[in-house]
Design an enzyme around this catalytic site. Structure first.
Site, short mmCIF file in Angstrom:
data_model
loop_
_atom_site.label_atom_id
_atom_site.label_comp_id
_atom_site.label_asym_id
_atom_site.label_seq_id
_atom_site.Cartn_x
_atom_site.Cartn_y
_atom_site.Cartn_z
N THR A 36 -10.92 8.07 -13.82
CA THR A 36 -10.04 7.55 -12.78
C THR A 36 -10.49 6.20 -12.25
OG1 THR A 36 -8.78 8.24 -10.81
CG2 THR A 36 -11.18 8.59 -10.78
N GLU B 166 0.82 -1.21 0.00
CA GLU B 166 0.00 0.00 0.00
C GLU B 166 0.85 1.26 0.00
OE1 GLU B 166 -3.60 2.42 0.49
OE2 GLU B 166 -3.02 0.55 -0.49
#
Length: 516
Positions: free
Chosen positions: A492, A359
């Site tokens: 997006t 992450e």
């Protein structure tokens, strides 16, 4: 470096550089036959994971014709069906697509499942409006209910513009159309143009596009700690709260949409392309950093007038964005930096035990390793850095698409099969570690530690997994003439919109005189 000095330095690349638009995809690109079997693999993965969603992730009554699924059901059936529609169409799952259209037609987008009836303008735009309009376009406008629902949602979200502000609030209480008072961020306010502009295209109501344009142009006009990139947090009246500059979460998709809107709309307003070029040039001057091990290229954050040597999976969209924008501006310097950013982000996959990227991560550059945290780098992190040129700060994988997104752009732009190999690497790692076996389930889960082959799993499968991870991987191996980057622009959430033929030039090609 002073703001004035940085602003002037920021245009060393744009000055005198050709801005005649170039094509994005490599001419004559084809996928070698030894890779095309991945298409069937990805279809199988989609079937398994989506079937699990249908069976377990939604209550039985939500499958009935009179179901009323809430607009904010982002991780459940409501968002998943809309987010996955265009993926179904592209993969050829017409039966699932039509089932989804029928479900959407019966969905009440005027309520939320949240007790406070609160909806997010950002999520409603990128997932719902974007997903519905993309599916409407790809299916040759044969399902008018998709446009009707997109308009319905936008009409509700339009109440976010209040008090004459160009920038909307992000939260709307649908029970009375009041706003959730407070601040917003650059990404939430600046990620509306592709969807609301496309809605104007089909409804012929220019109010939608004007609202989105005004918000983005206001952001572009704000004082910026790094030229072209405003501080992340702000109030809808335009007053800034902080000076955080990042290509990561909270700012990312605003920067993403600047060149994409220029391309999708072919607008004569050069502000969008010029502002993006300013952001890129000043980032090259102030934020571009190389690791002291292996010379990987990263984009730093900037806060409290200090460089922070951090990055994230979310930020890794930047490589693809620089490739796309650099191609549109015919600027090989930007394209080549973008390719280096792609390589550095995929290195975070190839360096972990599972083969899946974390992450968030950090690195050491010639100017230090400050991350904005008082926590010192541990000996384990130091050892890992010395082997890989980065170290992990959050080891989870939340089914993020951004590394695969940029890898897709790199493949389509260069034709280098190493990017196909990267995608195969990711698919094989996902197949090994994401099936929810440890949870006793049949779908795919998130994992909490990419450095453990026995990582605990998190019982969730995001809607964007179907919209983005599946679609970016599938299109990587699909015929490049399908959804060509010279004919479509992606929002997006990886929802493609049909673009007109490209203009001969994007941006003014002028050096902007920065005086502050």
């Amino acid at each position: 470096m002073s703001l004035r000095r940085l602003a002037l330095a920021a245009f060393t690349l744009s000055a005198g550089v050709s801005v005649r638009a170039g094509t994005v995809q490599k001419a004559g690109l084809t996928v070698p036959s030894n890779y095309t079997s991945q298409l069937d693999t990805l279809k199988s993965i989609f079937n398994v994971t989506y079937s699990a969603y249908q069976q377990y992730a939604c209550p039985h009554d939500e499958l009935q014709p009179d179901s009323k699924v809430g607009i904010d059901d982002i991780m459940g059936w409501g968002a998943t069906i809309v987010d996955a529609l265009d993926t179904m169409w592209i993969m050829g799952f017409t039966d699932l697509f039509e089932q989804g259209v029928n479900q959407v037609s019966e969905t009440n987008f005027n309520v939320t499942t949240d007790d406070g009836n609160l909806a997010s303008v950002f999520d409603a735009t990128i997932r719902y409006i974007g997903g519905l309009l993309s599916a409407y376009e790809l299916s040759d406008q044969k399902y008018p209910v998709l446009l009707e629902k997109a308009k319905n949602i936008a009409d509700n979200m339009a109440y976010a513009w209040v008090d004459g502000n160009a920038i909307p609030y992000n939260g709307i209480f649908l029970s009375n159309y009041s706003i959730q008072d407070g601040f917003t961020n650059v990404a939430q306010a600046g990620t509306l143009l592709l969807e609301w502009g496309t809605l104007t295209k089909y409804t012929k109501n220019d109010t939608y596009q004007k609202l989105a344009e005004e918000a983005t142009l206001k952001l572009a006009s704000l004082p910026a700690p790094i030229p072209g990139i405003p501080g992340q947090l702000l109030y809808p009246n335009g007053s800034n709260i902080d000076d955080l500059v990042t290509w990561g979460s909270g700012t990312d998709s605003y920067l993403e949409y600047l060149p994409k809107w220029a391309r999708l709309s072919n607008t004569n307003d050069t502000t969008y392309a010029d502002t993006w070029l300013m952001a890129v040039d000043s980032s090259i001057e102030a934020l571009l950093k190389r690791s002291t091990v292996d010379n990987w290229l990263y984009l730093a954050d900037y806060a409290n007038k200090t460089i922070q040597h951090v990055s994230s999976h979310l930020a890794c969209f930047h490589g693809g964005n620089w490739i796309l924008g650099g191609k549109l501006l015919n600027n090989d310097t930007i394209v080549n930096y973008g390719l280096e950013l792609v390589d550095a982000c995929f290195n975070t996959y190839r360096s972990t035990t599972t083969g899946i990227g974390p992450e968030s991560f950090a690195y050491i550059s010639s100017d230090g390793n400050y991350t904005g945290s008082s926590d010192p780098i541990t000996s384990n992190q130091t050892d890992f850095y010395n082997e890989n040129g980065f170290y992990i700060t959050n080891a989870a994988y939340y089914q993020r698409p951004e590394v695969l997104e940029s890898n897709f752009y790199a493949w389509r732009a260069t034709g280098d099969t190493k990017y196909l190999d990267n995608a195969v690497w990711a698919i094989e790692a996902f197949q090994k570690y994401l099936p929810a076996s440890s949870l006793g389930g049949v779908g795919w889960a998130c994992i909490t530690d990419v450095m453990s082959t026995d990582s605990p799993q998190w019982n969730d499968q995001a809607a964007y997994f179907f919209a983005e991870v599946m679609k970016y991987l599938y299109l990587t191996f699909d015929d490049p003439n399908n959804i060509s980057l010279d004919e479509y622009v992606f929002n997006t959430e990886c929802h493609p919109f049909k673009a007109p033929p490209a203009k001969s030039q994007y941006g003014s090609g002028k050096v902007i005189n920065m005086t502050n």
